[in-house]
Design a protein around this motif. Structure first.
Motif, PDB file in Angstrom:
ATOM      1  N   GLN A 307       2.026  -0.822 -11.412  1.00 13.31           N
ATOM      2  CA  GLN A 307       2.283  -0.714 -10.105  1.00 13.31           C
ATOM      3  C   GLN A 307       1.146   0.130  -9.593  1.00 13.31           C
ATOM      4  N   GLU A 336       4.977  -2.991   7.647  1.00 17.43           N
ATOM      5  CA  GLU A 336       6.055  -3.568   6.814  1.00 17.43           C
ATOM      6  C   GLU A 336       5.918  -5.046   6.425  1.00 17.43           C
ATOM      7  N   ARG A 340       5.301  -6.542   2.719  1.00 12.68           N
ATOM      8  CA  ARG A 340       6.291  -7.557   2.107  1.00 12.68           C
ATOM      9  C   ARG A 340       5.770  -8.823   1.781  1.00 12.68           C
ATOM     10  N   GLY A 344       4.730  -6.098  -1.850  1.00 16.34           N
ATOM     11  CA  GLY A 344       5.258  -4.587  -2.109  1.00 16.34           C
ATOM     12  C   GLY A 344       6.314  -4.098  -1.115  1.00 16.34           C
ATOM     13  N   ARG A 345       6.577  -2.854  -1.076  1.00 10.00           N
ATOM     14  CA  ARG A 345       7.787  -2.177  -0.597  1.00 10.00           C
ATOM     15  C   ARG A 345       7.132  -0.951   0.042  1.00 10.00           C
ATOM     16  N   GLU A 347       8.124   2.345   2.564  1.00  8.88           N
ATOM     17  CA  GLU A 347       9.269   3.198   3.110  1.00  8.88           C
ATOM     18  C   GLU A 347       8.570   4.417   3.885  1.00  8.88           C
ATOM     19  N   THR A 363       5.003   0.854  -2.268  1.00  8.86           N
ATOM     20  CA  THR A 363       5.123   0.666  -3.845  1.00  8.86           C
ATOM     21  C   THR A 363       4.530  -0.802  -3.978  1.00  8.86           C
ATOM     22  N   GLN A 364       3.642  -1.252  -4.853  1.00  9.48           N
ATOM     23  CA  GLN A 364       3.009  -2.460  -5.026  1.00  9.48           C
ATOM     24  C   GLN A 364       3.072  -2.793  -6.384  1.00  9.48           C
ATOM     25  N   ASN A 365       3.874  -3.802  -6.501  1.00 13.12           N
ATOM     26  CA  ASN A 365       3.859  -4.370  -8.140  1.00 13.12           C
ATOM     27  C   ASN A 365       2.671  -5.243  -8.332  1.00 13.12           C
TER      28      ASN A 365
END
Length: 380
Positions: A307, A336, A340, A344-345, A347, A363-365
């Motif tokens: 991550q 956002e 996406r 990633g996500r 917040e 948060t990026q996988n």
């Protein structure tokens, strides 16, 4: 005579006892059979419910590809009642431009004992409502020895559309980066050179110091714009060095108090991922500072396994009305959406906490299968 009578009585009692024991055993066996039958019926009902209401479609195809059995989910996906589907070929619901692929797959799957998979474009029998399906199948033999296929049908329309959007976004990002690279090169090689030449020419003129200062400021502006368009240290020193430079340069220009913490950047990420994360950091920083009148900035970059986590927080000055981040505003939605598309996500901490901090978190996988590269871009 008496002894014979007693013997006969004893034999009759013994026989009655044995018959009674057998009767009790039969009653117990009958009760056990009834319980077993009840359990089997309950298990059958559970299996039928699991089969009919599974989240994916299940069906059984004969050797000609006709449906011999299908659950309610599968009937819903194909858009017809279950009874109307029995005996119909599944090919009727495959898009016409995929028909050849389906027939080749059917022959292949019926000839193999291992599970097979294919992705197809599907539609209703009347040709309307196109959707994407992932079809998995395994060959089994029927009671008469004829080969059949047990098939699962999964609607992957949303996933496929997301993948198409990500590919389009990647193409668009590549085009924008190419344009940025071209503009940066022209600014550096053309405008920068011309300004340097003008500075040399006016150096010997009387009262040239003010003009030279203006030219120096213009050259500094050109260098900053060039760095914004295409930071050379991103390729030379890696992502963390580029983020460090951008954060400190922004804090210096805007007179911000900066707190910066970054995990080590090992293993180095590939160029495409590094560039995408750098651009997102650049846009997020610009967004946050545009939405706030910050005097303090906290940047935290973490690299847990698989991550990349970016925390941006700002505090101080006055927040623009209505005193919180509008997460439904166009800039927020664009940011956002880009997160996406990159997988990633994002917040938002939209409302200031008791200490006045406001910010966002990405948060990026990361793809662990990606080949890490060294600073020069060579695979390690």
């Amino acid at each position: 005579m008496s002894e014979s009578t007693n013997s006969s009585t004893t034999s009759r009692e013994s026989l009655e006892h044995e018959l009674h024991v057998h009767q009790v055993e039969l009653v117990q066996q009958n009760e056990e059979l009834q319980r077993t039958q009840s359990d089997l019926a309950a298990a059958h009902d559970r299996y039928r419910d699991l089969y009919d209401f599974a989240p994916v479609g299940y069906c059984t195809l004969d050797a000609q590809g006709c449906i011999t059995k299908i659950n309610l989910t599968g009937a819903g996906l194909l858009g017809q009642p279950r009874a109307a589907l029995l005996g119909k070929p599944l090919a009727r619901f495959v898009s016409s431009n995929e028909a050849d692929r389906w027939h080749l797959y059917l022959r292949w799957a019926l000839a193999r004992e291992t599970p097979q998979r294919i992705d197809l474009t599907m539609n209703f029998a009347d040709g309307t409502l196109h959707w994407f399906a992932a079809i998995n199948s395994v060959r089994v033999l029927a009671d008469d020895g004829a080969p059949t296929l047990r098939v699962s049908i999964t609607d992957v329309t949303d996933r496929m559309r997301s993948e198409v959007e990500r590919r389009i976004a990647a193409i668009d990002a590549d085009a924008r980066e190419s344009e940025r690279r071209r503009m940066a090169l022209e600014l550096h090689e053309d405008l920068g050179q011309r300004l340097s030449a003008i500075k040399i020419r006016v150096a010997n003129l009387p009262e040239s110091s003010e003009v030279a200062n203006e030219i120096d400021q213009a050259l500094a502006l050109v260098r900053r714009i060039t760095f914004d368009l295409r930071p050379p240290m991103l390729n030379d020193l890696g992502l963390h060095a580029a983020l460090d430079w951008l954060a400190k340069d922004t804090a210096r220009r805007l007179n911000l108090k900066l707190s910066l913490r970054m995990d080590n950047d090992l293993p180095p990420l590939g160029r495409a991922v590094s560039l995408a994360l750098y651009r997102f950091f650049q846009e997020s920083l610009s967004y946050l500072l545009h939405e706030t009148k910050a005097s303090e900035l906290v940047i935290d970059v973490q690299r847990p396994l698989g991550q990349f986590i970016l925390n941006l927080r700002a505090r101080g000055g006055e927040m623009k009305a209505p005193w919180h981040l509008d997460v439904r505003s166009e800039p927020s939605l664009i940011l956002e959406h880009r997160a996406r598309l990159a997988g990633g996500r994002l917040e938002f901490d939209a409302t200031p906490d008791p200490s006045g901090w406001i910010g966002l978190r990405l948060t990026q996988n990361l793809d662990l299968k990606e080949t890490p590269v060294d600073r020069a871009g060579r695979p390690t």
